[in-house]
Motif scaffolding. Structure first.
Motif, PDB file in Angstrom:
ATOM      1  N   GLU A   1     -22.033   6.924 -10.580  1.00 55.21           N
ATOM      2  CA  GLU A   1     -22.074   7.308  -9.175  1.00 55.21           C
ATOM      3  C   GLU A   1     -22.410   6.122  -8.259  1.00 55.21           C
ATOM      4  OE1 GLU A   1     -21.308  10.198  -7.928  1.00 55.21           O
ATOM      5  OE2 GLU A   1     -21.955   9.872  -5.869  1.00 55.21           O
ATOM      6  N   ARG A   2     -23.297   5.255  -8.739  1.00 50.96           N
ATOM      7  CA  ARG A   2     -23.751   4.157  -7.878  1.00 50.96           C
ATOM      8  C   ARG A   2     -22.628   3.176  -7.521  1.00 50.96           C
ATOM      9  NH1 ARG A   2     -25.400   2.784 -12.966  1.00 50.96           N
ATOM     10  NH2 ARG A   2     -24.665   0.758 -13.725  1.00 50.96           N
ATOM     11  N   MET A   3     -21.526   3.205  -8.274  1.00 46.85           N
ATOM     12  CA  MET A   3     -20.430   2.267  -7.996  1.00 46.85           C
ATOM     13  C   MET A   3     -19.401   2.835  -7.024  1.00 46.85           C
ATOM     14  SD  MET A   3     -19.543   0.605 -11.657  1.00 46.85           S
ATOM     15  CE  MET A   3     -20.788  -0.040 -12.733  1.00 46.85           C
ATOM     16  N   GLN A   4     -19.570   4.072  -6.629  1.00 50.79           N
ATOM     17  CA  GLN A   4     -18.531   4.697  -5.804  1.00 50.79           C
ATOM     18  C   GLN A   4     -18.362   3.998  -4.455  1.00 50.79           C
ATOM     19  OE1 GLN A   4     -16.549   7.058  -7.230  1.00 50.79           O
ATOM     20  NE2 GLN A   4     -17.807   6.586  -9.009  1.00 50.79           N
ATOM     21  N   ALA A   5     -19.483   3.523  -3.892  1.00 51.85           N
ATOM     22  CA  ALA A   5     -19.383   2.850  -2.594  1.00 51.85           C
ATOM     23  C   ALA A   5     -18.565   1.565  -2.714  1.00 51.85           C
ATOM     24  CB  ALA A   5     -20.775   2.550  -2.052  1.00 51.85           C
ATOM     25  N   THR A   6     -18.761   0.850  -3.824  1.00 51.42           N
ATOM     26  CA  THR A   6     -17.994  -0.378  -4.054  1.00 51.42           C
ATOM     27  C   THR A   6     -16.509  -0.052  -4.199  1.00 51.42           C
ATOM     28  OG1 THR A   6     -19.908  -1.295  -5.196  1.00 51.42           O
ATOM     29  CG2 THR A   6     -17.817  -2.418  -5.525  1.00 51.42           C
ATOM     30  N   ILE A   7     -16.226   1.024  -4.916  1.00 46.80           N
ATOM     31  CA  ILE A   7     -14.822   1.430  -5.104  1.00 46.80           C
ATOM     32  C   ILE A   7     -14.218   1.853  -3.761  1.00 46.80           C
ATOM     33  CG2 ILE A   7     -13.310   3.093  -6.261  1.00 46.80           C
ATOM     34  CD1 ILE A   7     -15.434   3.172  -8.534  1.00 46.80           C
ATOM     35  N   ASP A   8     -15.003   2.591  -2.978  1.00 47.50           N
ATOM     36  CA  ASP A   8     -14.524   3.014  -1.650  1.00 47.50           C
ATOM     37  C   ASP A   8     -14.154   1.800  -0.788  1.00 47.50           C
ATOM     38  OD1 ASP A   8     -14.962   5.604  -2.390  1.00 47.50           O
ATOM     39  OD2 ASP A   8     -16.833   5.840  -1.264  1.00 47.50           O
ATOM     40  N   ALA A   9     -14.960   0.749  -0.901  1.00 48.16           N
ATOM     41  CA  ALA A   9     -14.692  -0.450  -0.097  1.00 48.16           C
ATOM     42  C   ALA A   9     -13.473  -1.215  -0.615  1.00 48.16           C
ATOM     43  CB  ALA A   9     -15.921  -1.355  -0.106  1.00 48.16           C
ATOM     44  N   TRP A  10     -13.234  -1.113  -1.910  1.00 46.52           N
ATOM     45  CA  TRP A  10     -12.145  -1.882  -2.520  1.00 46.52           C
ATOM     46  C   TRP A  10     -10.783  -1.238  -2.260  1.00 46.52           C
ATOM     47  CZ3 TRP A  10     -11.387  -2.569  -8.524  1.00 46.52           C
ATOM     48  CH2 TRP A  10     -10.440  -3.566  -8.751  1.00 46.52           C
ATOM     49  N   GLU A  11     -10.735   0.076  -2.309  1.00 43.84           N
ATOM     50  CA  GLU A  11      -9.441   0.763  -2.271  1.00 43.84           C
ATOM     51  C   GLU A  11      -8.581   0.409  -1.036  1.00 43.84           C
ATOM     52  OE1 GLU A  11      -9.655   4.982  -2.786  1.00 43.84           O
ATOM     53  OE2 GLU A  11      -7.506   5.163  -3.119  1.00 43.84           O
ATOM     54  N   PRO A  12      -9.154   0.396   0.182  1.00 39.54           N
ATOM     55  CA  PRO A  12      -8.292   0.111   1.340  1.00 39.54           C
ATOM     56  C   PRO A  12      -7.690  -1.291   1.333  1.00 39.54           C
ATOM     57  CG  PRO A  12     -10.419   1.019   2.030  1.00 39.54           C
ATOM     58  CD  PRO A  12     -10.527   0.723   0.577  1.00 39.54           C
ATOM     59  N   VAL A  13      -8.346  -2.241   0.655  1.00 44.17           N
ATOM     60  CA  VAL A  13      -7.846  -3.626   0.690  1.00 44.17           C
ATOM     61  C   VAL A  13      -7.221  -4.034  -0.642  1.00 44.17           C
ATOM     62  CG1 VAL A  13      -9.545  -4.321   2.432  1.00 44.17           C
ATOM     63  CG2 VAL A  13     -10.099  -4.589   0.014  1.00 44.17           C
ATOM     64  N   PHE A  14      -7.040  -3.057  -1.510  1.00 36.87           N
ATOM     65  CA  PHE A  14      -6.538  -3.324  -2.857  1.00 36.87           C
ATOM     66  C   PHE A  14      -5.220  -4.104  -2.845  1.00 36.87           C
ATOM     67  CE2 PHE A  14      -3.969  -1.750  -6.497  1.00 36.87           C
ATOM     68  CZ  PHE A  14      -4.765  -2.183  -7.536  1.00 36.87           C
ATOM     69  N   MET A  15      -4.343  -3.763  -1.902  1.00 34.71           N
ATOM     70  CA  MET A  15      -3.015  -4.389  -1.883  1.00 34.71           C
ATOM     71  C   MET A  15      -3.027  -5.760  -1.224  1.00 34.71           C
ATOM     72  SD  MET A  15      -1.090  -2.086  -3.333  1.00 34.71           S
ATOM     73  CE  MET A  15       0.601  -1.890  -2.817  1.00 34.71           C
ATOM     74  N   GLU A  16      -4.039  -6.041  -0.434  1.00 38.36           N
ATOM     75  CA  GLU A  16      -4.061  -7.303   0.311  1.00 38.36           C
ATOM     76  C   GLU A  16      -5.000  -8.343  -0.290  1.00 38.36           C
ATOM     77  OE1 GLU A  16      -4.639  -4.374   2.108  1.00 38.36           O
ATOM     78  OE2 GLU A  16      -2.499  -4.179   2.524  1.00 38.36           O
ATOM     79  N   ALA A  17      -6.111  -7.880  -0.841  1.00 41.09           N
ATOM     80  CA  ALA A  17      -7.139  -8.828  -1.273  1.00 41.09           C
ATOM     81  C   ALA A  17      -7.082  -9.033  -2.779  1.00 41.09           C
ATOM     82  CB  ALA A  17      -8.524  -8.309  -0.881  1.00 41.09           C
ATOM     83  N   ASP A  18      -7.447 -10.246  -3.203  1.00 37.24           N
ATOM     84  CA  ASP A  18      -7.474 -10.499  -4.641  1.00 37.24           C
ATOM     85  C   ASP A  18      -8.922 -10.574  -5.132  1.00 37.24           C
ATOM     86  OD1 ASP A  18      -8.261 -12.856  -3.558  1.00 37.24           O
ATOM     87  OD2 ASP A  18      -7.001 -14.113  -4.834  1.00 37.24           O
ATOM     88  N   TYR A  19      -9.789  -9.887  -4.459  1.00 42.91           N
ATOM     89  CA  TYR A  19     -11.182  -9.853  -4.851  1.00 42.91           C
ATOM     90  C   TYR A  19     -11.726  -8.467  -4.521  1.00 42.91           C
ATOM     91  CZ  TYR A  19     -11.669 -10.410   0.143  1.00 42.91           C
ATOM     92  OH  TYR A  19     -11.554 -10.228   1.487  1.00 42.91           O
ATOM     93  N   ILE A  20     -12.851  -8.148  -5.111  1.00 46.16           N
ATOM     94  CA  ILE A  20     -13.506  -6.873  -4.795  1.00 46.16           C
ATOM     95  C   ILE A  20     -14.434  -7.131  -3.617  1.00 46.16           C
ATOM     96  CG2 ILE A  20     -14.959  -5.028  -5.687  1.00 46.16           C
ATOM     97  CD1 ILE A  20     -14.016  -5.834  -8.513  1.00 46.16           C
ATOM     98  N   PRO A  21     -14.209  -6.481  -2.489  1.00 44.58           N
ATOM     99  CA  PRO A  21     -14.943  -6.846  -1.268  1.00 44.58           C
ATOM    100  C   PRO A  21     -16.365  -6.303  -1.257  1.00 44.58           C
ATOM    101  CG  PRO A  21     -13.492  -5.021  -0.804  1.00 44.58           C
ATOM    102  CD  PRO A  21     -13.277  -5.379  -2.249  1.00 44.58           C
ATOM    103  N   VAL A  22     -17.247  -7.039  -1.861  1.00 40.55           N
ATOM    104  CA  VAL A  22     -18.652  -6.642  -1.862  1.00 40.55           C
ATOM    105  C   VAL A  22     -19.465  -7.772  -1.267  1.00 40.55           C
ATOM    106  CG1 VAL A  22     -18.663  -5.041  -3.795  1.00 40.55           C
ATOM    107  CG2 VAL A  22     -18.809  -7.487  -4.231  1.00 40.55           C
ATOM    108  N   ARG A  23     -20.595  -7.415  -0.701  1.00 42.88           N
ATOM    109  CA  ARG A  23     -21.445  -8.432  -0.099  1.00 42.88           C
ATOM    110  C   ARG A  23     -22.126  -9.259  -1.175  1.00 42.88           C
ATOM    111  NH1 ARG A  23     -26.521  -7.353   3.870  1.00 42.88           N
ATOM    112  NH2 ARG A  23     -26.890  -9.498   4.436  1.00 42.88           N
TER     113      ARG A  23
END
Lengths: 227, 195
Positions: free
Chosen positions: A153-175
């Motif tokens: 469950e604790r990773m869901q926020a990271t996944i939520d942040a990644w999904e919208p930029v999945f096609m554009e970014a080559d990294y997982i957008p986390v602080r």
């Protein structure tokens, strides 16, 4: 995932912050200085780093955009001190890897995050033609559905942040990088379950993107200085 | 600034973030549109104001000196701080005379030291002029039982510290323990141990 903030937790955190004495503040600064010494940075920024850590916690409880301790981390003075050390530690980690390239006559280039790309789980689709895009959208939907199903469950926020930029970014957008590192093996397993990445494998360089502005005060020109 | 293709004049700016009294060399910035070359710098040192991006001067100096810098970096920095006084104060700095005379004569100083468990950590600075604030050079780590096996810890951020550290290593090659004076060792041995 950040713990939901209850009024009791907020009060507990505020109480711990108000308890911090001058010697404890000095201890935090000295801790920050030792961390900076370990990574090759100047200790002149130790006081700022300790204060930034406290500010991040204050922002977390007041504005919801900052650090939020868990209940057990504000349970005692000692546990809160350990928590603040952790905040300082992660801030020094960010400072040591926070390197950016800027090209003459161009807008700033976002850090490439190549290690995620090398891990085979961070992908970008900037070079995909429209005929391939539908297939990629299907892949993306399957990928995130499976990823959400197999991660804590604790990773869901990271996944939520990644999904919208999945096609554009080559990294997982986390602080903080530790969240990307934690998520990476799960993502790699899902890619494997899906039989790998669709072809053609997209390029790994990110698009040029402007830096996020943080509203700093306007610089003052010093016309007397020439180098 | 003299670069390949001739001299260029680039206006410099000072960035004063609201919450700090510190004004280090990373706060001297120039417009990215004035960049004479590609630079790599700390992302947090790049600022945006009203759509204009400013990058730290030290990233530019590091890039220029990597390829074509000819004037001694210490001369250039002395000129810079004479025009832009920097304030980078160290809390509880190390006492004067912590380094061997050969290093002190060139302006290098023991800026800070701390014990962390069994390790001794030091920071070296460079003083461009008497009473001027120190510029960061390099850190060092030594195990208290075998300090001669210590290592230098270079700054991960490209800037003048790397240039000053390279100068130091050229002048005085060897591990961190070799650069400390008797006075410096006395100070390190007096530091409280942190578990």
């Amino acid at each position: 995932m950040k713990a939901p903030y209850t009024p009791e937790l907020q009060e507990g955190c505020e109480a711990r912050l108000n308890e911090i004495t001058e010697p404890e503040m000095r201890e935090l600064r000295e801790y920050a200085e030792r961390r900076l010494l370990r990574i090759g940075l100047t200790t002149a920024g130790g006081r700022d780093l300790a204060q930034d850590a406290l500010l991040a916690v204050i922002r977390g409880i007041e504005e919801g955009r900052g650090r939020r301790p868990r209940p057990d981390e504000v349970a005692s003075k000692e546990s809160f001190r350990h928590y603040l050390h952790g905040v300082i530690l992660s801030m020094t980690d960010v400072r040591s890897t926070d390197i950016k390239s800027q090209r003459r006559g161009q807008t700033p280039m976002q850090d490439a995050g190549v290690s995620e790309a090398e891990g085979g789980v961070a992908i970008t689709a900037r070079t995909i033609g429209t005929d391939k895009e539908a297939g990629w959208n299907d892949y993306k939907a399957q990928f995130f559905a499976l990823l959400r199903a197999c991660t804590p469950e604790r990773m869901q926020a990271t996944i939520d942040a990644w999904e919208p930029v999945f096609m554009e970014a080559d990294y997982i957008p986390v602080r903080f990088r530790k969240y990307a590192i934690e998520l990476r093996p799960y993502a790699a397993a899902v890619v494997e379950d899906l039989g790998g990445l669709p072809q053609p494998t997209p390029r790994v360089r990110p698009p040029l993107k402007a830096l996020p502005a943080e509203d700093p005060p306007a610089p003052r020109e010093d016309p007397a200085v020439q180098v | 600034m003299v670069i390949a293709g001739g001299a260029v004049q680039i206006p410099l700016f000072r960035h004063r973030p609201g919450q700090t009294t510190r004004f280090g060399i990373e706060s001297v910035v120039l417009r990215s549109s004035d960049l004479p070359c590609d630079v790599t710098c700390a992302a947090s040192h790049v600022i945006e104001v009203a759509g204009t991006s400013f990058v730290p001067l030290e990233g530019v100096l590091a890039a220029v000196y990597r390829s074509e810098g000819r004037r001694p970096i210490r001369d250039l920095l002395r000129d810079l701080v004479s025009m832009v006084p920097l304030q980078a104060s160290f809390q509880n700095p190390a006492p004067a005379g912590g380094l061997i005379p050969a290093a002190e004569e060139k302006g290098y100083r023991l800026a800070k030291a701390a014990r962390d468990g069994e390790d001794i950590l030091i920071e070296l600075g460079w003083q461009p002029a008497e009473n001027a604030s120190l510029l960061h050079v390099v850190n060092g780590a030594m195990h208290s039982r075998s300090p001669e096996k210590g290592v230098w810890i270079e700054s991960p951020i490209p800037g003048v510290s790397a240039l000053l550290a390279a100068e130091l290593h050229r002048l005085l090659p060897g591990p961190p323990s070799g650069i400390l004076s008797d006075c410096g060792w006395q100070y390190l041995n007096s530091l409280p141990s942190i578990p």
